[in-house]
Design a protein around this motif. Structure first.
Motif, PDB file in Angstrom:
ATOM      1  N   GLU A  52     -55.374 -50.544  19.582  1.00  0.00           N
ATOM      2  CA  GLU A  52     -54.915 -50.466  20.976  1.00  0.00           C
ATOM      3  C   GLU A  52     -53.818 -51.691  21.068  1.00  0.00           C
ATOM      4  OE1 GLU A  52     -56.188 -48.832  24.080  1.00  0.00           O
ATOM      5  OE2 GLU A  52     -56.561 -47.748  22.061  1.00  0.00           O
ATOM      6  N   HIS A  53     -53.174 -52.048  19.751  1.00  0.00           N
ATOM      7  CA  HIS A  53     -52.338 -53.225  19.880  1.00  0.00           C
ATOM      8  C   HIS A  53     -51.015 -52.807  20.222  1.00  0.00           C
ATOM      9  CE1 HIS A  53     -50.115 -56.916  18.576  1.00  0.00           C
ATOM     10  NE2 HIS A  53     -51.290 -57.417  18.278  1.00  0.00           N
ATOM     11  N   SER A  54     -50.335 -52.822  21.309  1.00  0.00           N
ATOM     12  CA  SER A  54     -49.267 -52.191  21.882  1.00  0.00           C
ATOM     13  C   SER A  54     -47.802 -52.605  21.044  1.00  0.00           C
ATOM     14  CB  SER A  54     -48.951 -52.400  23.338  1.00  0.00           C
ATOM     15  OG  SER A  54     -49.008 -53.657  23.677  1.00  0.00           O
ATOM     16  N   ASP A  55     -47.771 -53.906  20.804  1.00  0.00           N
ATOM     17  CA  ASP A  55     -46.804 -54.501  20.246  1.00  0.00           C
ATOM     18  C   ASP A  55     -46.829 -54.062  18.680  1.00  0.00           C
ATOM     19  OD1 ASP A  55     -45.957 -55.917  22.270  1.00  0.00           O
ATOM     20  OD2 ASP A  55     -46.880 -57.700  21.746  1.00  0.00           O
ATOM     21  N   ALA A  56     -47.712 -53.875  18.218  1.00  0.00           N
ATOM     22  CA  ALA A  56     -47.757 -53.376  16.784  1.00  0.00           C
ATOM     23  C   ALA A  56     -47.399 -51.862  16.603  1.00  0.00           C
ATOM     24  CB  ALA A  56     -49.299 -53.530  16.307  1.00  0.00           C
ATOM     25  N   HIS A  57     -47.885 -51.136  17.589  1.00  0.00           N
ATOM     26  CA  HIS A  57     -47.203 -49.812  17.972  1.00  0.00           C
ATOM     27  C   HIS A  57     -45.655 -49.688  17.820  1.00  0.00           C
ATOM     28  CE1 HIS A  57     -50.893 -47.264  17.703  1.00  0.00           C
ATOM     29  NE2 HIS A  57     -51.563 -48.037  18.491  1.00  0.00           N
ATOM     30  N   TYR A  58     -45.185 -50.614  18.898  1.00  0.00           N
ATOM     31  CA  TYR A  58     -43.802 -50.659  19.128  1.00  0.00           C
ATOM     32  C   TYR A  58     -43.166 -51.002  17.830  1.00  0.00           C
ATOM     33  CZ  TYR A  58     -39.269 -52.633  19.967  1.00  0.00           C
ATOM     34  OH  TYR A  58     -38.111 -52.930  19.765  1.00  0.00           O
ATOM     35  N   ASN A  59     -43.414 -51.841  17.169  1.00  0.00           N
ATOM     36  CA  ASN A  59     -43.090 -52.427  15.805  1.00  0.00           C
ATOM     37  C   ASN A  59     -43.081 -51.328  14.841  1.00  0.00           C
ATOM     38  OD1 ASN A  59     -41.763 -55.182  15.860  1.00  0.00           O
ATOM     39  ND2 ASN A  59     -43.628 -55.363  17.176  1.00  0.00           N
ATOM     40  N   MET A  60     -44.303 -50.645  14.714  1.00  0.00           N
ATOM     41  CA  MET A  60     -44.119 -49.733  13.873  1.00  0.00           C
ATOM     42  C   MET A  60     -43.541 -48.558  14.101  1.00  0.00           C
ATOM     43  SD  MET A  60     -46.105 -48.510  11.278  1.00  0.00           S
ATOM     44  CE  MET A  60     -47.938 -48.779  11.181  1.00  0.00           C
ATOM     45  N   GLY A  61     -43.074 -48.107  15.308  1.00  0.00           N
ATOM     46  CA  GLY A  61     -42.134 -47.306  15.570  1.00  0.00           C
ATOM     47  C   GLY A  61     -40.798 -47.843  15.258  1.00  0.00           C
ATOM     48  N   VAL A  62     -40.543 -49.094  15.193  1.00  0.00           N
ATOM     49  CA  VAL A  62     -39.182 -49.521  14.655  1.00  0.00           C
ATOM     50  C   VAL A  62     -38.992 -49.522  13.227  1.00  0.00           C
ATOM     51  CG1 VAL A  62     -37.670 -51.591  14.404  1.00  0.00           C
ATOM     52  CG2 VAL A  62     -38.934 -51.130  16.900  1.00  0.00           C
ATOM     53  N   THR A  63     -40.170 -49.387  12.686  1.00  0.00           N
ATOM     54  CA  THR A  63     -40.008 -49.240  10.956  1.00  0.00           C
ATOM     55  C   THR A  63     -39.807 -47.959  10.868  1.00  0.00           C
ATOM     56  OG1 THR A  63     -42.312 -48.872  10.532  1.00  0.00           O
ATOM     57  CG2 THR A  63     -41.591 -51.395  10.568  1.00  0.00           C
ATOM     58  N   TYR A  64     -40.493 -46.887  11.598  1.00  0.00           N
ATOM     59  CA  TYR A  64     -40.004 -45.598  11.593  1.00  0.00           C
ATOM     60  C   TYR A  64     -38.607 -45.160  11.629  1.00  0.00           C
ATOM     61  CZ  TYR A  64     -44.772 -43.899  10.403  1.00  0.00           C
ATOM     62  OH  TYR A  64     -46.060 -43.514   9.604  1.00  0.00           O
ATOM     63  N   LEU A  65     -37.922 -45.929  12.725  1.00  0.00           N
ATOM     64  CA  LEU A  65     -36.497 -45.752  12.721  1.00  0.00           C
ATOM     65  C   LEU A  65     -35.771 -45.951  11.732  1.00  0.00           C
ATOM     66  CD1 LEU A  65     -36.024 -46.650  16.637  1.00  0.00           C
ATOM     67  CD2 LEU A  65     -36.086 -44.291  15.603  1.00  0.00           C
ATOM     68  N   LYS A 123     -36.715 -45.945   8.630  1.00  0.00           N
ATOM     69  CA  LYS A 123     -37.097 -44.970   7.719  1.00  0.00           C
ATOM     70  C   LYS A 123     -36.345 -43.634   7.984  1.00  0.00           C
ATOM     71  CE  LYS A 123     -41.656 -46.924   6.346  1.00  0.00           C
ATOM     72  NZ  LYS A 123     -41.355 -46.730   4.758  1.00  0.00           N
ATOM     73  N   LYS A 124     -35.783 -43.698   9.179  1.00  0.00           N
ATOM     74  CA  LYS A 124     -35.082 -42.477   9.807  1.00  0.00           C
ATOM     75  C   LYS A 124     -35.974 -41.381  10.033  1.00  0.00           C
ATOM     76  CE  LYS A 124     -30.819 -43.411   7.190  1.00  0.00           C
ATOM     77  NZ  LYS A 124     -30.096 -44.209   8.365  1.00  0.00           N
ATOM     78  N   GLN A 125     -37.251 -41.678  10.483  1.00  0.00           N
ATOM     79  CA  GLN A 125     -38.353 -40.535  10.850  1.00  0.00           C
ATOM     80  C   GLN A 125     -38.586 -40.944  12.315  1.00  0.00           C
ATOM     81  OE1 GLN A 125     -40.587 -42.182   7.254  1.00  0.00           O
ATOM     82  NE2 GLN A 125     -41.517 -40.327   7.744  1.00  0.00           N
ATOM     83  N   PRO A 126     -37.622 -40.384  13.344  1.00  0.00           N
ATOM     84  CA  PRO A 126     -37.633 -40.481  14.581  1.00  0.00           C
ATOM     85  C   PRO A 126     -38.832 -39.922  15.285  1.00  0.00           C
ATOM     86  CG  PRO A 126     -35.957 -38.956  14.100  1.00  0.00           C
ATOM     87  CD  PRO A 126     -36.459 -39.355  12.788  1.00  0.00           C
ATOM     88  N   GLN A 127     -39.228 -38.842  15.028  1.00  0.00           N
ATOM     89  CA  GLN A 127     -40.495 -38.189  15.532  1.00  0.00           C
ATOM     90  C   GLN A 127     -41.531 -39.239  15.561  1.00  0.00           C
ATOM     91  OE1 GLN A 127     -40.517 -35.891  17.490  1.00  0.00           O
ATOM     92  NE2 GLN A 127     -38.948 -34.681  17.207  1.00  0.00           N
ATOM     93  N   GLU A 128     -41.985 -39.763  14.275  1.00  0.00           N
ATOM     94  CA  GLU A 128     -43.010 -40.867  14.105  1.00  0.00           C
ATOM     95  C   GLU A 128     -42.892 -41.888  14.843  1.00  0.00           C
ATOM     96  OE1 GLU A 128     -41.445 -38.972  11.825  1.00  0.00           O
ATOM     97  OE2 GLU A 128     -42.998 -38.022  10.390  1.00  0.00           O
ATOM     98  N   ALA A 129     -41.373 -42.389  14.983  1.00  0.00           N
ATOM     99  CA  ALA A 129     -41.153 -43.500  15.816  1.00  0.00           C
ATOM    100  C   ALA A 129     -41.597 -43.303  17.241  1.00  0.00           C
ATOM    101  CB  ALA A 129     -39.740 -43.773  15.663  1.00  0.00           C
ATOM    102  N   LEU A 130     -41.298 -42.082  17.915  1.00  0.00           N
ATOM    103  CA  LEU A 130     -41.428 -41.455  19.229  1.00  0.00           C
ATOM    104  C   LEU A 130     -43.182 -41.767  19.483  1.00  0.00           C
ATOM    105  CD1 LEU A 130     -39.686 -40.855  21.593  1.00  0.00           C
ATOM    106  CD2 LEU A 130     -40.028 -38.755  20.893  1.00  0.00           C
ATOM    107  N   THR A 131     -43.976 -41.247  18.474  1.00  0.00           N
ATOM    108  CA  THR A 131     -45.346 -41.246  18.558  1.00  0.00           C
ATOM    109  C   THR A 131     -45.685 -42.582  18.799  1.00  0.00           C
ATOM    110  OG1 THR A 131     -45.334 -39.189  17.328  1.00  0.00           O
ATOM    111  CG2 THR A 131     -47.342 -40.745  17.540  1.00  0.00           C
ATOM    112  N   HIS A 132     -45.289 -43.591  17.918  1.00  0.00           N
ATOM    113  CA  HIS A 132     -45.733 -44.946  18.361  1.00  0.00           C
ATOM    114  C   HIS A 132     -45.271 -45.525  19.636  1.00  0.00           C
ATOM    115  CE1 HIS A 132     -48.284 -45.588  14.864  1.00  0.00           C
ATOM    116  NE2 HIS A 132     -47.367 -44.930  14.079  1.00  0.00           N
TER     117      HIS A 132
END
Length: 219
Positions: free
Chosen positions: A168-181, A183-192
């Protein structure tokens, strides 16, 4: 039971006035013992009386300038007052004098991060993460330092560790999403980003990132 032990037990129970009295009694009975001043200083940090806390730590160091816990306490005061260069000096001195705990590595790393020196911060935050593998904040701060140092793959793995500790760590999800960006994986980023917003609907960074990704995907 000695007065310091009684004071520490009272602090744990949030009986701060009574704890202060115990530390004060110890200081009056043992004015040349720096431990009383250090514990009173820690209590004063807890209630955000930073100027008074600084005086207690400085008194302890006037009695014994090699005390690592006094340098650590003074470093915390400077950190809270956003005096990060001074905080860095005291955390380094605490280590030099033998303090080898996760918290001092964390605070030194964060002091360097606040001076925009992520590569210097990295080894200290890494050491903190090794010393306390279950501390969510330490693991998250280490992840941030990796991201700021542009070590994206390593940051991605570290945020995964944070999410394994706290899904439930919202900031970790946000930053995980940024790493996916990156990596050029926008759908995975959007999920986070969406997950961050489910946990914390007012998460502005996740909200902005979600909007930008959705606009890019719709083009």
């Amino acid at each position: 039971m000695d007065l310091i032990k009684q004071g520490l037990d009272l602090m744990k129970d949030q009986k701060l006035d009574e704890a202060a009295q115990k530390f004060n009694d110890h200081i009056e009975a043992n004015p040349e013992d720096p431990i009383g001043y250090i514990n009173f200083g820690n209590l004063l940090i807890h209630i955000k009386e930073y100027n008074r806390a600084k005086r207690f730590f400085e008194k302890a160091l006037s009695l014994d300038e090699t005390l690592p816990t006094a340098h650590y306490g003074l470093g915390n005061v400077h950190f809270e007052e956003e005096q990060y260069a001074e905080a860095t000096q005291h955390f380094q001195e605490a280590m030099k004098q033998g303090l080898d705990e996760a918290d001092v590595y964390l605070m030194l790393g964060m002091s360097l991060m606040n001076q925009e020196k992520p590569k210097l911060a990295l080894p200290y935050l890494q050491r903190a993460s090794e010393l306390n593998e279950k501390d969510i904040d330490i693991q998250f701060q280490y992840g941030l330092s990796l991201a700021y140092a542009n070590l994206i793959d390593e940051a991605h793995e570290q945020f995964q560790i944070v999410l394994e500790l706290d899904e439930e760590h919202s900031d970790a999800h946000y930053n995980m999403g940024v790493t996916y960006l990156y990596k050029k994986q926008p759908q995975e980023a959007l999920t986070h980003f969406n997950r961050a917003l489910e946990i914390q609907p007012e998460h502005l960074l996740a909200g902005n990132a979600k909007q930008q990704v959705e606009e890019a995907l719709n083009e």
